[in-house]
Design a protein around this motif. Structure first.
Motif, PDB file in Angstrom:
ATOM      1  N   GLU A 186       0.804  -1.223   0.000  1.00 18.97           N
ATOM      2  CA  GLU A 186       0.000   0.000   0.000  1.00 18.97           C
ATOM      3  C   GLU A 186       0.836   1.271   0.000  1.00 18.97           C
ATOM      4  OE1 GLU A 186      -3.000   0.370   2.940  1.00 18.97           O
ATOM      5  OE2 GLU A 186      -3.744  -1.671   2.715  1.00 18.97           O
ATOM      6  N   ARG A 187       2.151   1.128   0.060  1.00 22.64           N
ATOM      7  CA  ARG A 187       3.054   2.276   0.220  1.00 22.64           C
ATOM      8  C   ARG A 187       2.661   3.059   1.482  1.00 22.64           C
ATOM      9  NH1 ARG A 187       1.654   3.339  -5.248  1.00 22.64           N
ATOM     10  NH2 ARG A 187       0.878   5.399  -4.665  1.00 22.64           N
ATOM     11  N   TYR A 188       2.379   2.310   2.550  1.00 21.61           N
ATOM     12  CA  TYR A 188       1.920   2.890   3.810  1.00 21.61           C
ATOM     13  C   TYR A 188       3.053   2.976   4.814  1.00 21.61           C
ATOM     14  CZ  TYR A 188      -0.154   2.875   8.520  1.00 21.61           C
ATOM     15  OH  TYR A 188      -0.450   3.132   9.828  1.00 21.61           O
ATOM     16  N   ILE A 189       3.191   4.148   5.427  1.00 13.91           N
ATOM     17  CA  ILE A 189       4.099   4.342   6.557  1.00 13.91           C
ATOM     18  C   ILE A 189       3.310   5.054   7.646  1.00 13.91           C
ATOM     19  CG2 ILE A 189       6.220   5.440   7.386  1.00 13.91           C
ATOM     20  CD1 ILE A 189       7.330   5.235   4.568  1.00 13.91           C
ATOM     21  N   ALA A 190       3.277   4.457   8.822  1.00 14.22           N
ATOM     22  CA  ALA A 190       2.487   5.009   9.927  1.00 14.22           C
ATOM     23  C   ALA A 190       3.089   6.312  10.430  1.00 14.22           C
ATOM     24  CB  ALA A 190       2.425   3.995  11.065  1.00 14.22           C
ATOM     25  N   PRO A 191       2.264   7.187  10.987  1.00 17.86           N
ATOM     26  CA  PRO A 191       2.804   8.369  11.669  1.00 17.86           C
ATOM     27  C   PRO A 191       3.781   7.931  12.765  1.00 17.86           C
ATOM     28  CG  PRO A 191       0.424   8.530  11.440  1.00 17.86           C
ATOM     29  CD  PRO A 191       0.796   7.137  11.048  1.00 17.86           C
ATOM     30  N   THR A 192       4.988   8.448  12.710  1.00 16.86           N
ATOM     31  CA  THR A 192       6.076   7.935  13.550  1.00 16.86           C
ATOM     32  C   THR A 192       6.848   9.067  14.209  1.00 16.86           C
ATOM     33  OG1 THR A 192       6.326   6.040  12.051  1.00 16.86           O
ATOM     34  CG2 THR A 192       8.169   6.516  13.532  1.00 16.86           C
ATOM     35  N   VAL A 193       7.185   8.860  15.474  1.00 13.48           N
ATOM     36  CA  VAL A 193       8.085   9.758  16.186  1.00 13.48           C
ATOM     37  C   VAL A 193       9.327   8.978  16.582  1.00 13.48           C
ATOM     38  CG1 VAL A 193       8.443  11.040  18.331  1.00 13.48           C
ATOM     39  CG2 VAL A 193       6.334  11.367  17.028  1.00 13.48           C
ATOM     40  N   LEU A 194      10.503   9.578  16.322  1.00 14.00           N
ATOM     41  CA  LEU A 194      11.774   8.939  16.633  1.00 14.00           C
ATOM     42  C   LEU A 194      12.491   9.689  17.750  1.00 14.00           C
ATOM     43  CD1 LEU A 194      13.241   8.272  13.046  1.00 14.00           C
ATOM     44  CD2 LEU A 194      11.952   6.675  14.480  1.00 14.00           C
ATOM     45  N   THR A 195      13.177   8.933  18.587  1.00 18.36           N
ATOM     46  CA  THR A 195      14.060   9.518  19.599  1.00 18.36           C
ATOM     47  C   THR A 195      15.468   8.965  19.399  1.00 18.36           C
ATOM     48  OG1 THR A 195      13.569   7.766  21.183  1.00 18.36           O
ATOM     49  CG2 THR A 195      12.178   9.739  21.265  1.00 18.36           C
ATOM     50  N   ASP A 196      16.429   9.539  20.141  1.00 19.34           N
ATOM     51  CA  ASP A 196      17.820   9.088  20.106  1.00 19.34           C
ATOM     52  C   ASP A 196      18.424   9.138  18.701  1.00 19.34           C
ATOM     53  OD1 ASP A 196      17.626   8.521  22.852  1.00 19.34           O
ATOM     54  OD2 ASP A 196      16.879   6.503  22.452  1.00 19.34           O
ATOM     55  N   VAL A 197      17.945  10.045  17.885  1.00 19.29           N
ATOM     56  CA  VAL A 197      18.523  10.256  16.562  1.00 19.29           C
ATOM     57  C   VAL A 197      19.809  11.062  16.711  1.00 19.29           C
ATOM     58  CG1 VAL A 197      18.177  11.364  14.307  1.00 19.29           C
ATOM     59  CG2 VAL A 197      16.283  10.149  15.413  1.00 19.29           C
ATOM     60  N   GLN A 198      20.825  10.702  15.935  1.00 18.57           N
ATOM     61  CA  GLN A 198      22.099  11.422  15.952  1.00 18.57           C
ATOM     62  C   GLN A 198      22.126  12.480  14.850  1.00 18.57           C
ATOM     63  OE1 GLN A 198      24.252  10.698  18.531  1.00 18.57           O
ATOM     64  NE2 GLN A 198      22.521   9.377  19.097  1.00 18.57           N
ATOM     65  N   GLU A 199      22.845  13.553  15.097  1.00 18.45           N
ATOM     66  CA  GLU A 199      22.883  14.646  14.123  1.00 18.45           C
ATOM     67  C   GLU A 199      23.448  14.230  12.777  1.00 18.45           C
ATOM     68  OE1 GLU A 199      23.979  18.713  15.116  1.00 18.45           O
ATOM     69  OE2 GLU A 199      24.125  18.092  17.216  1.00 18.45           O
ATOM     70  N   ASN A 200      24.322  13.209  12.769  1.00 16.51           N
ATOM     71  CA  ASN A 200      24.911  12.766  11.510  1.00 16.51           C
ATOM     72  C   ASN A 200      24.142  11.623  10.862  1.00 16.51           C
ATOM     73  OD1 ASN A 200      25.554  10.835  13.366  1.00 16.51           O
ATOM     74  ND2 ASN A 200      27.760  10.785  12.915  1.00 16.51           N
TER      75      ASN A 200
END
Length: 502
Positions: free
Chosen positions: A345-359
């Protein structure tokens, strides 16, 4: 409400296209080039006839565009439902209504925009008529984007039509149903000699860019934007580029967290996140992070239910390539909530990410999908420093009930637009310019700004040929007295008071 997006690598398509032409079908490049050149020649001839210069002609074309949208609203809704499973509400609000407002604004103000703009004079021009005349630049190429394919084609086109130009419109081939509809309807409503819509038969984008236009407008990704600018440089063609960027969103301790979460979630997840004006990442104090995530999660459930995949109000990625690119970004950091995908379906759920690195890769490119990283900062200065490291984006957002915080962020950062205590809503204001700065774009459009963008400001001075009371002083042989008199006549005073009188 979008103004640009990352398109799936047209350069790669063009390389494949060239190999195919050279090895399998050596006639195709010539035929497609000829079709594009034929359209350009028709447009140039139509502009040379000068009919686009007349107020009545421009007005008729603008009214025709408005009539097209009113008569075929449901067809556009159906086309975008097929292309992106776009909810009707989003299409009517962000596409149809936005473009209709743009057309109405131009219709209501066109006569005033076309009037000469008189300027202040000095003593040497006291008896002259000095003004700026807005003239059309000629044949304008508009390359529209795919994330909001109606408004990204028609809003700049309305500005170009209002300014008296001929237009060659190249919609995105990604949203095929919408592009086909534009290709079918536009010639039925506007002058077919002055306004043309290109499709795949006319060649790939880089091939179309090889021709000489009088102005080029592009809304899309940075890589293609560079190619558009390089193509324009060959012919010294002026260009407007509305590109994307990493739009920051600062959430202050003083703000209403529930309100902020609702407005951020709406902007990030509308149109399944495919919007270059949406917040790209959140900056908040570490004390706020967990509460903000909970509020965002509640908003998603409120907007789309427990399973957004089943919601009629949640769209899909525009293409398989776009879906694959955004899906790969989910590997960055940790998923706080969401993260579900469906290849079919080309579906991606609404998502929140944490612990992402700047690079991480998600911070190196525009997301254009329903993913929202959260970063923590300890101070306002830390947030401003973080924002500045990412270049100048299309928009900066700040949520705070402290006016000093808002003013500090607005004055210390630079972006195409700024909005406090809301997200993306600035795009609904026809009287505000839209455009980027630095890596996020060149030039602005919307409303009067579109008219000015697609116009040449011609300086006009109508002199009196019978009076030489001042001008004779400039002629040789030179003497000091003449110089002093000319300096007095030409030099402005510090407060410019007498100029204002004139």
């Amino acid at each position: 409400m979008d103004h640009t997006q990352a398109s799936p690598s047209p350069a790669r398509w063009f390389r494949v296209f060239k190999r195919t032409v050279s090895t399998e079908n050596p006639v195709r490049k010539t035929s497609t080039s000829s079709l594009c050149e034929e359209v350009l020649k028709k447009s140039q001839d139509a502009f040379a006839s000068e009919k686009t210069k007349h107020y009545s002609f421009r007005l008729l074309q603008l009214e025709a565009i408005l009539r097209m949208l009113e008569s075929h609203e449901e067809e556009f809704v159906a086309a975008l439902e097929k292309d992106m499973r776009r909810p009707r509400f989003e299409t009517v609000l962000s596409e149809i209504t936005a473009v209709k407002n743009e057309a109405l604004y131009a219709i209501n103000n066109l006569q005033k925009w076309m009037e000469p703009e008189h300027v202040h004079k000095n003593m040497t021009s006291l008896l002259d008529s000095c003004f700026v005349q807005k003239e059309p630049v000629g044949v304008v190429l508009i390359v529209g984007g795919w994330s909001f394919p109606i408004q990204l084609c028609l809003i700049p086109m309305i500005g170009a039509v209002a300014a008296g130009n001929c237009v060659i419109l190249k919609p995105s081939e990604i949203t095929t149903h919408t592009t086909d509809l534009l290709h079918k309807l536009i010639p039925l409503y506007v002058d077919a000699c002055c306004y043309h819509v290109l499709n795949s038969e006319h060649g790939e984008l880089l091939e179309i860019l090889e021709n000489k236009y009088d102005y080029m407008f592009y809304a899309g990704d940075r890589n293609t934007g560079r190619q558009v600018m390089q193509a324009a440089a060959k012919h010294i063609t002026p260009v407007s580029l509305v590109l994307g960027g990493k739009n920051p969103c600062y959430v202050d301790k003083s703000c209403d967290l529930t309100m902020a979460a609702r407005r951020i979630a709406w902007a990030r997840f509308v149109n399944a996140g495919q919007n270059s004006l949406a917040p790209e990442y959140i900056l908040c104090h570490s004390d706020l992070k967990d509460a903000l995530i909970r509020e965002l999660c509640c908003c998603v459930r409120e907007f789309y239910g427990n399973d957004p995949r089943e919601s009629p109000d949640y769209g899909r990625m525009a293409s398989a390539e776009q879906y694959s690119r955004v899906k790969n970004l989910l590997c960055c950091g940790q998923v706080a909530f969401g993260g579900q995908t469906d290849d079919g379906e080309r579906y991606i759920a609404p998502t929140v990410l944490t612990d992402v690195q700047e690079n991480d890769i998600i911070m190196q490119q525009e997301i254009l999908g329903p993913i929202l990283p959260i970063f923590t900062v300890q101070t306002l200065e830390g947030a401003i420093s973080f924002i500045k490291k990412k270049g100048r984006p299309l928009a900066v957002y700040a949520f705070s009930d402290n006016i000093q915080v808002i003013s500090h962020i607005m004055s210390r950062t630079s972006s195409g637009s700024f909005c406090s205590n809301d997200s993306m809503i600035q795009s609904l204001y026809t009287s505000l310019p839209c455009g980027g700065i630095g890596n996020s774009g060149v030039g602005v459009y919307r409303g009067k700004y579109s008219f000015d963008t697609f116009s040449h400001s011609r300086a006009c001075l109508l002199r009196n040929s019978t009076v030489e009371c001042v001008t004779y002083l400039r002629y040789p042989p030179y003497v000091e007295k003449q110089l002093q008199l000319m300096k007095w006549a030409c030099t402005l005073s510090r407060n410019n008071s007498w100029c204002n009188i004139l």
